[in-house]
Design a protein around this motif. Structure first.
Motif, PDB file in Angstrom:
ATOM      1  N   ARG A   1      24.452  33.149 -51.641  1.00 51.84           N
ATOM      2  CA  ARG A   1      24.211  33.498 -52.924  1.00 51.84           C
ATOM      3  C   ARG A   1      24.462  32.310 -53.991  1.00 51.84           C
ATOM      4  O   ARG A   1      24.322  32.223 -55.092  1.00 51.84           O
ATOM      5  CB  ARG A   1      25.035  34.567 -53.476  1.00 51.84           C
ATOM      6  CG  ARG A   1      24.760  35.934 -52.622  1.00 51.84           C
ATOM      7  CD  ARG A   1      25.684  37.132 -53.052  1.00 51.84           C
ATOM      8  NE  ARG A   1      25.570  38.154 -52.281  1.00 51.84           N
ATOM      9  CZ  ARG A   1      24.830  39.250 -52.746  1.00 51.84           C
ATOM     10  NH1 ARG A   1      24.152  39.254 -53.927  1.00 51.84           N
ATOM     11  NH2 ARG A   1      24.752  40.310 -51.972  1.00 51.84           N
ATOM     12  N   GLY A   2      24.930  31.075 -53.142  1.00 55.27           N
ATOM     13  CA  GLY A   2      25.035  29.883 -53.863  1.00 55.27           C
ATOM     14  C   GLY A   2      26.156  29.154 -53.598  1.00 55.27           C
ATOM     15  O   GLY A   2      27.093  29.833 -52.773  1.00 55.27           O
ATOM     16  N   ALA A   3      26.497  28.076 -54.035  1.00 54.19           N
ATOM     17  CA  ALA A   3      27.549  27.266 -53.732  1.00 54.19           C
ATOM     18  C   ALA A   3      28.737  27.662 -53.937  1.00 54.19           C
ATOM     19  O   ALA A   3      28.894  28.184 -55.117  1.00 54.19           O
ATOM     20  CB  ALA A   3      27.273  25.670 -54.370  1.00 54.19           C
ATOM     21  N   GLY A   4      29.692  27.730 -52.777  1.00 47.32           N
ATOM     22  CA  GLY A   4      31.195  28.169 -53.262  1.00 47.32           C
ATOM     23  C   GLY A   4      31.149  29.854 -52.870  1.00 47.32           C
ATOM     24  O   GLY A   4      32.201  30.285 -52.925  1.00 47.32           O
ATOM     25  N   THR A   5      29.977  30.357 -52.671  1.00 46.31           N
ATOM     26  CA  THR A   5      30.157  31.763 -52.220  1.00 46.31           C
ATOM     27  C   THR A   5      30.007  31.797 -50.708  1.00 46.31           C
ATOM     28  O   THR A   5      29.787  30.752 -50.116  1.00 46.31           O
ATOM     29  CB  THR A   5      29.082  32.578 -52.728  1.00 46.31           C
ATOM     30  OG1 THR A   5      27.657  32.090 -52.469  1.00 46.31           O
ATOM     31  CG2 THR A   5      28.900  32.459 -54.366  1.00 46.31           C
ATOM     32  N   PRO A   6      30.452  32.913 -50.201  1.00 47.90           N
ATOM     33  CA  PRO A   6      30.513  33.316 -48.804  1.00 47.90           C
ATOM     34  C   PRO A   6      28.984  32.995 -47.915  1.00 47.90           C
ATOM     35  O   PRO A   6      27.981  33.059 -48.479  1.00 47.90           O
ATOM     36  CB  PRO A   6      30.824  34.601 -48.487  1.00 47.90           C
ATOM     37  CG  PRO A   6      31.484  34.894 -49.604  1.00 47.90           C
ATOM     38  CD  PRO A   6      30.788  34.116 -50.752  1.00 47.90           C
ATOM     39  N   HIS A   7      28.960  32.059 -46.972  1.00 51.24           N
ATOM     40  CA  HIS A   7      27.708  31.928 -46.301  1.00 51.24           C
ATOM     41  C   HIS A   7      27.095  32.890 -45.729  1.00 51.24           C
ATOM     42  O   HIS A   7      28.012  34.247 -45.472  1.00 51.24           O
ATOM     43  CB  HIS A   7      27.962  30.851 -45.230  1.00 51.24           C
ATOM     44  CG  HIS A   7      28.225  29.498 -45.621  1.00 51.24           C
ATOM     45  ND1 HIS A   7      28.424  28.244 -44.813  1.00 51.24           N
ATOM     46  CD2 HIS A   7      28.414  29.091 -47.082  1.00 51.24           C
ATOM     47  CE1 HIS A   7      28.564  27.319 -45.606  1.00 51.24           C
ATOM     48  NE2 HIS A   7      28.653  27.623 -46.858  1.00 51.24           N
TER      49      HIS A   7
ATOM     50  N   THR B   1      34.541  22.537 -42.620  1.00 54.99           N
ATOM     51  CA  THR B   1      34.969  23.192 -43.777  1.00 54.99           C
ATOM     52  C   THR B   1      34.801  22.441 -45.178  1.00 54.99           C
ATOM     53  O   THR B   1      34.974  21.342 -45.186  1.00 54.99           O
ATOM     54  CB  THR B   1      36.632  23.063 -43.610  1.00 54.99           C
ATOM     55  OG1 THR B   1      36.853  23.735 -42.464  1.00 54.99           O
ATOM     56  CG2 THR B   1      37.312  23.851 -44.906  1.00 54.99           C
ATOM     57  N   GLY B   2      34.014  23.087 -45.845  1.00 56.84           N
ATOM     58  CA  GLY B   2      33.846  22.712 -47.446  1.00 56.84           C
ATOM     59  C   GLY B   2      34.284  23.462 -48.204  1.00 56.84           C
ATOM     60  O   GLY B   2      35.593  23.721 -48.355  1.00 56.84           O
ATOM     61  N   ARG B   3      33.688  24.007 -49.370  1.00 57.67           N
ATOM     62  CA  ARG B   3      33.991  25.230 -50.158  1.00 57.67           C
ATOM     63  C   ARG B   3      34.493  26.238 -49.370  1.00 57.67           C
ATOM     64  O   ARG B   3      35.523  26.965 -50.108  1.00 57.67           O
ATOM     65  CB  ARG B   3      33.044  25.545 -51.309  1.00 57.67           C
ATOM     66  CG  ARG B   3      32.849  24.258 -52.216  1.00 57.67           C
ATOM     67  CD  ARG B   3      31.857  24.499 -53.431  1.00 57.67           C
ATOM     68  NE  ARG B   3      31.475  23.502 -54.262  1.00 57.67           N
ATOM     69  CZ  ARG B   3      30.771  23.521 -55.241  1.00 57.67           C
ATOM     70  NH1 ARG B   3      30.373  24.776 -55.541  1.00 57.67           N
ATOM     71  NH2 ARG B   3      30.266  22.582 -55.857  1.00 57.67           N
ATOM     72  N   THR B   4      33.779  26.445 -48.511  1.00 55.46           N
ATOM     73  CA  THR B   4      34.282  27.793 -47.226  1.00 55.46           C
ATOM     74  C   THR B   4      34.618  27.211 -46.195  1.00 55.46           C
ATOM     75  O   THR B   4      34.237  26.000 -45.725  1.00 55.46           O
ATOM     76  CB  THR B   4      33.028  28.639 -47.434  1.00 55.46           C
ATOM     77  OG1 THR B   4      31.781  28.044 -46.937  1.00 55.46           O
ATOM     78  CG2 THR B   4      32.739  29.288 -48.875  1.00 55.46           C
ATOM     79  N   GLY B   5      34.909  28.242 -45.296  1.00 55.43           N
ATOM     80  CA  GLY B   5      35.390  27.698 -43.852  1.00 55.43           C
ATOM     81  C   GLY B   5      34.346  27.919 -42.876  1.00 55.43           C
ATOM     82  O   GLY B   5      32.975  28.117 -43.189  1.00 55.43           O
ATOM     83  N   PRO B   6      34.286  27.256 -41.699  1.00 51.57           N
ATOM     84  CA  PRO B   6      33.243  27.115 -40.668  1.00 51.57           C
ATOM     85  C   PRO B   6      32.749  28.584 -40.349  1.00 51.57           C
ATOM     86  O   PRO B   6      33.541  29.409 -40.073  1.00 51.57           O
ATOM     87  CB  PRO B   6      33.842  26.386 -39.552  1.00 51.57           C
ATOM     88  CG  PRO B   6      35.053  25.647 -39.872  1.00 51.57           C
ATOM     89  CD  PRO B   6      35.621  26.650 -41.170  1.00 51.57           C
ATOM     90  N   CYS B   7      31.223  28.753 -40.430  1.00 53.62           N
ATOM     91  CA  CYS B   7      30.762  30.073 -40.129  1.00 53.62           C
ATOM     92  C   CYS B   7      30.994  30.078 -38.511  1.00 53.62           C
ATOM     93  O   CYS B   7      31.055  31.347 -37.987  1.00 53.62           O
ATOM     94  CB  CYS B   7      29.530  30.132 -40.308  1.00 53.62           C
ATOM     95  SG  CYS B   7      29.204  29.925 -41.912  1.00 53.62           S
TER      96      CYS B   7
END
Length: 355
Positions: A57-63, A94-100
């Protein structure tokens, strides 16, 4: 229903292919202007039943993968032994969220079906990481369709520069203004609104200083009622001259950026540093010719009005072509009627391969 457990490792089952097309639809729900790609994911149980869906849903949200796992959990489904069908290779950083990849491993996913392998070196390596954990990974399924969903993002990452769309609005004989300089309006309201909607889908719009000073455009993206779209692209002026203090470009709309250069390559470097993935070059003829001569136009949107002038400013200035054999030829991708006008979407013809 066909079981995913019987699928050969080197092919996708009909159920997986159908799930991937559903994942494409989910991906399209994501924001078109986000710095991250639009990605969708569908989780299938061992018998091929959908147990979870998600999209980014956009940068910073869950992938998308994490969103699909959360959806499955919310419905009380067990993901152990499941198949994850994803439009883009799961990230491994790892960016704003962790590795999928770690989320999929922890969820007990047995198989991952991927459309497009990630060209971003910072995020790539997901397939290898999953295989190292004993997970079956199949990549490259419906890859052409997957690239279409990713749109400008995938081209920008692969080429390390923004994807460039050149927009032209002209008469049938290629004029953008009459001999006296008048140009409003060549195309009708339907075509003009379509062009505004295109502006709302790009990261930046560029014009040359000549156009900025002569036409005094605002370069905003507006809805049919004249109000501003929720997304306003950067407004980029290319050239060395200063704008007037009362220029419309200084009014409401996207951030104003001046790139004091005549080199299209320098323009793209400057915009890439700002995170621009998709640039719309709107004018005028000098800037259009500069990008075309540099080989930096990836797509042309030509709005053609059934009007003839016979004289006036051409849509594109001199390209240095002196013979028909040297013409820059395009491949038509779409022809769309827009009221009395027509939009032709075309891409440069790839160079001939030497035998």
């Amino acid at each position: 229903m066909t079981s995913t457990t019987s699928t050969r490792a080197d092919s996708a089952s009909p159920v997986e292919t159908a799930a991937l097309r559903r994942a494409f639809d989910l991906a399209r729900r994501g924001p078109a202007m986000d710095p991250n790609p639009r990605v969708g994911c569908v989780l299938l149980s061992a018998d091929g039943t959908t147990i979870g869906e998600g999209w980014h849903r956009g940068a910073g949200t869950p992938h998308a993968e994490v969103a699909a796992l959360a959806d499955a959990a919310a419905q009380g489904h067990d993901t152990h032994g499941a198949t994850a069908v994803v439009t883009l290779e799961p990230c491994n950083h790892t960016g704003r969220t962790g590795p999928c990849t770690e989320a999929l491993v922890a969820a007990g996913v047995r198989r991952v079906v991927v459309s497009v392998e990630d060209p971003n070196p910072l995020a790539a390596g997901g397939a290898a990481r999953l295989r190292a954990e004993g997970i079956d990974v199949l990549a490259g399924v419906l890859a052409d369709e997957g690239r279409q969903v990713l749109g400008a993002w995938v081209h920008a990452v692969e080429r390390d520069r923004p994807f460039v769309t050149l927009k032209i609005a002209s008469t049938l004989d290629g004029r953008i203004a009459a001999a006296d300089g008048s140009s409003r309006w060549i195309t009708g309201p339907v075509a003009r609104q379509h062009a505004h909607d295109l502006r709302a889908e790009v990261d930046a719009i560029a014009v040359g200083t000549g156009t900025a000073l002569t036409d005094d455009p605002s370069l905003t993206a507006r809805t049919a009622d004249g109000s501003l779209h929720g997304h306003q692209p950067l407004r980029v002026v290319v050239g060395l001259r200063d704008l007037r203090d009362d220029a419309a470009l200084r009014g409401p709309g996207g951030e104003l950026v001046q790139v004091r250069s005549h080199d299209p390559h320098e323009v793209l470097v400057a915009l890439a540093a700002r995170g621009v993935r998709h640039l719309l070059v709107e004018g005028g003829p000098t800037l259009a010719a500069a990008f075309l001569r540099a080989g930096l136009v990836d797509e042309v949107h030509a709005y053609l009005a059934p009007v003839l002038l016979g004289a006036g400013r051409p849509a594109v200035d001199d390209l240095g072509i002196t013979s028909i054999d040297g013409a820059l030829r395009l491949v038509t991708r779409t022809v769309l009627p827009l009221g009395p006008d027509v939009l032709v979407v075309a891409t440069p013809e790839p160079p001939a391969q030497e035998s």
